[in-house]
Design a protein around this motif. Structure first.
Motif, PDB file in Angstrom:
ATOM      1  N   VAL A  15       0.849  -1.193   0.000  1.00  0.00           N
ATOM      2  CA  VAL A  15       0.000   0.000   0.000  1.00  0.00           C
ATOM      3  C   VAL A  15       0.885   1.243   0.000  1.00  0.00           C
ATOM      4  CG1 VAL A  15      -1.776   1.279   1.268  1.00  0.00           C
ATOM      5  CG2 VAL A  15      -1.839  -1.222   1.235  1.00  0.00           C
ATOM      6  N   ILE A  16       0.513   2.239  -0.791  1.00  0.00           N
ATOM      7  CA  ILE A  16       1.224   3.522  -0.787  1.00  0.00           C
ATOM      8  C   ILE A  16       0.897   4.268   0.505  1.00  0.00           C
ATOM      9  CG2 ILE A  16       1.393   5.796  -1.872  1.00  0.00           C
ATOM     10  CD1 ILE A  16       0.797   4.467  -4.542  1.00  0.00           C
ATOM     11  N   ALA A  17       1.939   4.751   1.173  1.00  0.00           N
ATOM     12  CA  ALA A  17       1.772   5.561   2.375  1.00  0.00           C
ATOM     13  C   ALA A  17       2.499   6.884   2.200  1.00  0.00           C
ATOM     14  CB  ALA A  17       2.303   4.825   3.602  1.00  0.00           C
ATOM     15  N   LEU A  18       1.820   7.964   2.585  1.00  0.00           N
ATOM     16  CA  LEU A  18       2.409   9.298   2.503  1.00  0.00           C
ATOM     17  C   LEU A  18       2.923   9.777   3.853  1.00  0.00           C
ATOM     18  CD1 LEU A  18      -0.310  11.047   0.295  1.00  0.00           C
ATOM     19  CD2 LEU A  18       1.767   9.881  -0.459  1.00  0.00           C
ATOM     20  N   ASP A  19       2.399   9.183   4.937  1.00  0.00           N
ATOM     21  CA  ASP A  19       2.785   9.629   6.269  1.00  0.00           C
ATOM     22  C   ASP A  19       2.485   8.525   7.275  1.00  0.00           C
ATOM     23  OD1 ASP A  19      -0.012   9.711   6.680  1.00  0.00           O
ATOM     24  OD2 ASP A  19      -0.102  11.868   6.282  1.00  0.00           O
ATOM     25  N   ALA A  20       2.768   8.798   8.554  1.00  0.00           N
ATOM     26  CA  ALA A  20       2.594   7.781   9.583  1.00  0.00           C
ATOM     27  C   ALA A  20       1.134   7.386   9.754  1.00  0.00           C
ATOM     28  CB  ALA A  20       3.180   8.280  10.900  1.00  0.00           C
ATOM     29  N   GLU A  21       0.213   8.334   9.600  1.00  0.00           N
ATOM     30  CA  GLU A  21      -1.214   8.006   9.721  1.00  0.00           C
ATOM     31  C   GLU A  21      -1.612   6.980   8.665  1.00  0.00           C
ATOM     32  OE1 GLU A  21      -5.594  10.218   9.943  1.00  0.00           O
ATOM     33  OE2 GLU A  21      -3.835  11.354   9.283  1.00  0.00           O
ATOM     34  N   ASP A  22      -1.181   7.198   7.438  1.00  0.00           N
ATOM     35  CA  ASP A  22      -1.429   6.214   6.370  1.00  0.00           C
ATOM     36  C   ASP A  22      -0.841   4.858   6.739  1.00  0.00           C
ATOM     37  OD1 ASP A  22      -2.718   7.955   4.626  1.00  0.00           O
ATOM     38  OD2 ASP A  22      -0.997   8.215   3.297  1.00  0.00           O
ATOM     39  N   ALA A  78     -10.732  -0.219   3.846  1.00  0.00           N
ATOM     40  CA  ALA A  78     -10.509  -0.475   2.417  1.00  0.00           C
ATOM     41  C   ALA A  78      -9.367  -1.460   2.223  1.00  0.00           C
ATOM     42  CB  ALA A  78     -10.213   0.836   1.694  1.00  0.00           C
ATOM     43  N   VAL A  79      -8.298  -1.292   2.978  1.00  0.00           N
ATOM     44  CA  VAL A  79      -7.174  -2.230   2.886  1.00  0.00           C
ATOM     45  C   VAL A  79      -7.620  -3.624   3.314  1.00  0.00           C
ATOM     46  CG1 VAL A  79      -4.860  -2.766   3.730  1.00  0.00           C
ATOM     47  CG2 VAL A  79      -5.479  -0.390   3.233  1.00  0.00           C
ATOM     48  N   ALA A  80      -8.422  -3.708   4.370  1.00  0.00           N
ATOM     49  CA  ALA A  80      -8.899  -5.004   4.854  1.00  0.00           C
ATOM     50  C   ALA A  80      -9.754  -5.713   3.812  1.00  0.00           C
ATOM     51  CB  ALA A  80      -9.689  -4.817   6.150  1.00  0.00           C
ATOM     52  N   GLU A  81     -10.505  -4.946   3.014  1.00  0.00           N
ATOM     53  CA  GLU A  81     -11.300  -5.565   1.944  1.00  0.00           C
ATOM     54  C   GLU A  81     -10.387  -6.248   0.928  1.00  0.00           C
ATOM     55  OE1 GLU A  81     -14.846  -4.412  -1.244  1.00  0.00           O
ATOM     56  OE2 GLU A  81     -13.652  -2.811  -0.341  1.00  0.00           O
ATOM     57  N   ALA A 125      -6.964   2.975  -4.357  1.00  0.00           N
ATOM     58  CA  ALA A 125      -7.949   1.993  -3.890  1.00  0.00           C
ATOM     59  C   ALA A 125      -7.982   1.884  -2.368  1.00  0.00           C
ATOM     60  CB  ALA A 125      -7.649   0.627  -4.498  1.00  0.00           C
ATOM     61  N   ALA A 126      -6.918   2.327  -1.710  1.00  0.00           N
ATOM     62  CA  ALA A 126      -6.876   2.321  -0.248  1.00  0.00           C
ATOM     63  C   ALA A 126      -7.448   3.605   0.344  1.00  0.00           C
ATOM     64  CB  ALA A 126      -5.436   2.127   0.229  1.00  0.00           C
ATOM     65  N   ARG A 127      -7.875   4.512  -0.524  1.00  0.00           N
ATOM     66  CA  ARG A 127      -8.387   5.826  -0.105  1.00  0.00           C
ATOM     67  C   ARG A 127      -9.706   6.118  -0.809  1.00  0.00           C
ATOM     68  NH1 ARG A 127      -3.019   5.812  -0.454  1.00  0.00           N
ATOM     69  NH2 ARG A 127      -1.776   6.941   1.106  1.00  0.00           N
ATOM     70  N   PRO A 128     -10.803   5.531  -0.354  1.00  0.00           N
ATOM     71  CA  PRO A 128     -12.086   5.725  -1.028  1.00  0.00           C
ATOM     72  C   PRO A 128     -12.516   7.190  -1.099  1.00  0.00           C
ATOM     73  CG  PRO A 128     -12.211   3.920   0.556  1.00  0.00           C
ATOM     74  CD  PRO A 128     -10.898   4.591   0.783  1.00  0.00           C
ATOM     75  N   SER A 129     -12.001   8.022  -0.187  1.00  0.00           N
ATOM     76  CA  SER A 129     -12.373   9.440  -0.176  1.00  0.00           C
ATOM     77  C   SER A 129     -11.393  10.311  -0.946  1.00  0.00           C
ATOM     78  CB  SER A 129     -12.489   9.930   1.274  1.00  0.00           C
ATOM     79  OG  SER A 129     -13.476   9.206   1.979  1.00  0.00           O
ATOM     80  N   GLY A 130     -10.443   9.686  -1.642  1.00  0.00           N
ATOM     81  CA  GLY A 130      -9.509  10.437  -2.470  1.00  0.00           C
ATOM     82  C   GLY A 130      -8.173  10.679  -1.787  1.00  0.00           C
ATOM     83  N   TRP A 131      -7.223  11.202  -2.573  1.00  0.00           N
ATOM     84  CA  TRP A 131      -5.857  11.388  -2.082  1.00  0.00           C
ATOM     85  C   TRP A 131      -5.756  12.476  -1.015  1.00  0.00           C
ATOM     86  CZ3 TRP A 131      -1.974   8.139  -2.551  1.00  0.00           C
ATOM     87  CH2 TRP A 131      -2.031   7.184  -3.575  1.00  0.00           C
TER      88      TRP A 131
END
Length: 228
Positions: A9-16, A219-222, A205-211
């Protein structure tokens, strides 16, 4: 031996990163600036993510939009800094104007990586000769993965290429794992899994609400459930 498929999964920060790991991600690709399709994140971002999660992190080495290397000294400096910060896995890939692999730039970065494992990213989907690129890179130290959709347009159009390359597994130039990403949808998984492909990469796809919003653990669990 587990036959669990890898989910990156792409992560931009620690929260991601925390959300992605909670959802079942096996590995993260760390980038910044998705408006430029993912550039090298600051060392401080890597350090914060490394402190937040305990799954493998692959860090992008890319300083500008597109697949030209640009100023190689900047790439080398970024790689050196990230190694000093403790990064152990990377993502990179550069092309010459004619679509051939920019081996000089790749090798200059690899000289800083001490044999670390790395992914050649979707530059392969823009290559003039995919087979030739694979064979040219085959002996480079640490290369274990190609991130590819099979086409610049994404998995829908690239599916025949992905299936054909999966069937060549083990041939010269085809030893590295195929990590499928780029317009990847859940509906693509049955065909890809049936072909033996076992590594998948998601961003939007891991961000249903957008970037503009963080990764969704749900979403990741799906995706995790679909792969398991």
């Amino acid at each position: 031996m587990s036959n669990r498929a890898l989910l990156e999964v792409i992560a931009l920060d620690a929260e991601d990163a925390i959300a992605a790991q909670a959802g079942g991600a096996d590995r993260l690709e760390l980038v910044t600036d998705m408006a430029a399709d993912g550039l090298t994140p600051p060392r401080e971002t890597f350090a914060a993510i490394r402190a937040a999660v305990d799954i493998p992190l692959r860090v992008m080495i890319r300083k500008a939009d597109g697949f030209a290397a640009g100023q190689v000294s900047g790439l080398v400096e970024a790689a050196r800094g990230l190694r000093a910060e403790g990064a152990e896995e990377f993502v990179l890939g550069f092309l010459n104007p004619d679509g051939s692999p920019d081996l000089a730039a790749v090798e200059a970065v690899l000289a800083e990586l001490d044999g670390c494992r790395w992914t050649f990213h979707r530059a392969i989907d823009r290559a003039a000769d995919r087979d030739g690129l694979r064979k040219a890179l085959a002996e480079l130290p640490g290369l274990d993965t190609y991130l590819t959709a099979g086409s610049p347009a994404g998995v829908d159009e690239g599916m025949p290429v992905l299936l054909a390359e999966a069937a060549r597994r083990g041939e010269p130039g085809y030893g590295a794992r195929i990590l499928v990403g780029g317009g990847l949808g859940l509906t693509h998984l049955p065909m890809l899994r049936a072909a033996g492909l076992d590594a998948f990469h998601i961003g939007g796809a891991a961000r249903p609400s957008g970037w503009g919003r963080p990764v969704s653990a749900e979403a990741v669990a799906e995706w995790r459930r679909a792969l398991d």
